[in-house]
Design an enzyme around this catalytic site. Structure first.
Site, PDB file in Angstrom:
ATOM      1  N   GLY A  54       3.336  60.718-159.277  1.00  0.00           N
ATOM      2  CA  GLY A  54       3.936  60.831-160.647  1.00  0.00           C
ATOM      3  C   GLY A  54       4.769  61.980-160.851  1.00  0.00           C
TER       4      GLY A  54
ATOM      5  CG  ASN B 259      10.850  60.905-159.456  1.00  0.00           C
ATOM      6  OD1 ASN B 259      11.728  61.323-159.411  1.00  0.00           O
ATOM      7  ND2 ASN B 259      10.179  60.781-158.322  1.00  0.00           N
TER       8      ASN B 259
ATOM      9  CE  LYS C 145       5.626  39.965-156.265  1.00  0.00           C
ATOM     10  NZ  LYS C 145       5.792  40.837-155.113  1.00  0.00           N
TER      11      LYS C 145
ATOM     12  CG  MET D 293       4.733  53.010-153.346  1.00  0.00           C
ATOM     13  SD  MET D 293       6.572  52.997-153.036  1.00  0.00           S
ATOM     14  CE  MET D 293       6.920  54.510-152.664  1.00  0.00           C
ATOM     15  NE  ARG D 294       0.506  46.424-156.026  1.00  0.00           N
ATOM     16  CZ  ARG D 294      -0.234  45.828-154.913  1.00  0.00           C
ATOM     17  NH1 ARG D 294       0.213  44.855-154.338  1.00  0.00           N
ATOM     18  NH2 ARG D 294      -1.316  46.509-154.879  1.00  0.00           N
TER      19      ARG D 294
ATOM     20  CG  ASN E 273      13.418  51.954-157.547  1.00  0.00           C
ATOM     21  OD1 ASN E 273      12.457  52.317-157.515  1.00  0.00           O
ATOM     22  ND2 ASN E 273      13.996  51.649-156.103  1.00  0.00           N
TER      23      ASN E 273
ATOM     24  CG  HIS F 251      15.628  54.388-152.014  1.00  0.00           C
ATOM     25  ND1 HIS F 251      14.441  53.889-151.749  1.00  0.00           N
ATOM     26  CD2 HIS F 251      16.267  54.808-150.851  1.00  0.00           C
ATOM     27  CE1 HIS F 251      14.397  53.671-150.144  1.00  0.00           C
ATOM     28  NE2 HIS F 251      15.667  54.292-149.857  1.00  0.00           N
TER      29      HIS F 251
END
Ligand code: GAR
Length: 207
Positions: free
Chosen positions: A17, A19, A70, A95-96, A112, A114
């Site tokens: 965490g 970020n 899911k 991470m999903r 997001n 990356h």
């Protein structure tokens, strides 16, 4: 952490965490004028949860193992997002992969980050993959999330030269430092309504 201004933001994080912490700072400093309304995490031990508690951000812990599939797992997350009237979802090391249905429901409202220059080095180990590949430059990307992994329209990118004396650890530290500056900047642009999407291209309106 309610500021009673602007959009309600939910951050989704599975890990340390850092970020998320940078986003908390930017909201506290008034650089992002929005309500940090919710942290969604799937990992009970995530550092992000402790950071949320310290900053008075509401936490929704939704563990994948508690649900048959899911679809049910994501339905519970969506319930939290709707209850909190979330207008922006910020993925910060969650991470999903989100299902196409989830992404369509919040179309152009999910960001997001990356740790590479997309479309290079997609996936969960981008810094290591770039380092081991031997590229001379890598960087950080912030993008809108679409139905494909690490793929949607790019908002901001920051390149970084890999020096011969860089180790994986030094590269990671440099990448994270860039992330903590770039993500709040991109969130601010979203919150200010300055991001316009034209197919794959994102144009940034001046104030
Ligand atoms: C960040 O480096 C982020 O770019 C990466 O996870 C890390 C989370 O760190 N995300 C991905 O690799 C997504 N494909 P943090 O928990 O300290 O913010």
């Amino acid at each position: 952490m309610e500021r009673k201004v602007g959009v309600n933001i939910a951050v989704m994080a599975s890990g340390r965490g850092t970020n998320f912490a940078a986003i908390i700072r930017a909201v506290k400093q008034g650089k992002i004028k929005a309500n940090l309304a919710l942290l969604v995490s799937d990992q009970p031990g995530a550092g992000a949860i402790a950071k949320a508690k310290r900053a008075n951000v509401k936490v929704a812990l939704v563990k994948r193992g508690d649900f048959a599939g899911k679809k049910e797992f994501e339905a519970r997350i969506i319930q939290h997002l709707e209850e909190n009237k979330i207008g922006l979802i910020v993925m910060a090391g969650f991470m999903r992969m989100l299902s196409p249905g989830f992404v369509r429901r919040f179309k152009n409202k999910i960001l997001n980050i990356h740790p590479a220059l997309l479309p290079s080095f997609k996936g969960a180990h981008a810094i290591k993959d770039a380092f081991e590949y031997g590229v001379k430059a890598t960087g950080v990307t912030v993008h809108f999330v679409d139905e494909e992994m690490d793929h949607g329209p790019i908002i901001l990118q920051c390149p970084l030269e890999i020096k011969e004396d860089d180790s994986l650890e030094s590269l990671e530290a440099k990448i994270h430092k860039i992330e903590h500056r770039l993500y709040p900047q991109a969130i601010r642009l979203f919150v200010e309504g300055r991001l316009k999407i034209f197919k794959r291209k994102v144009k940034i309106a001046s104030r």
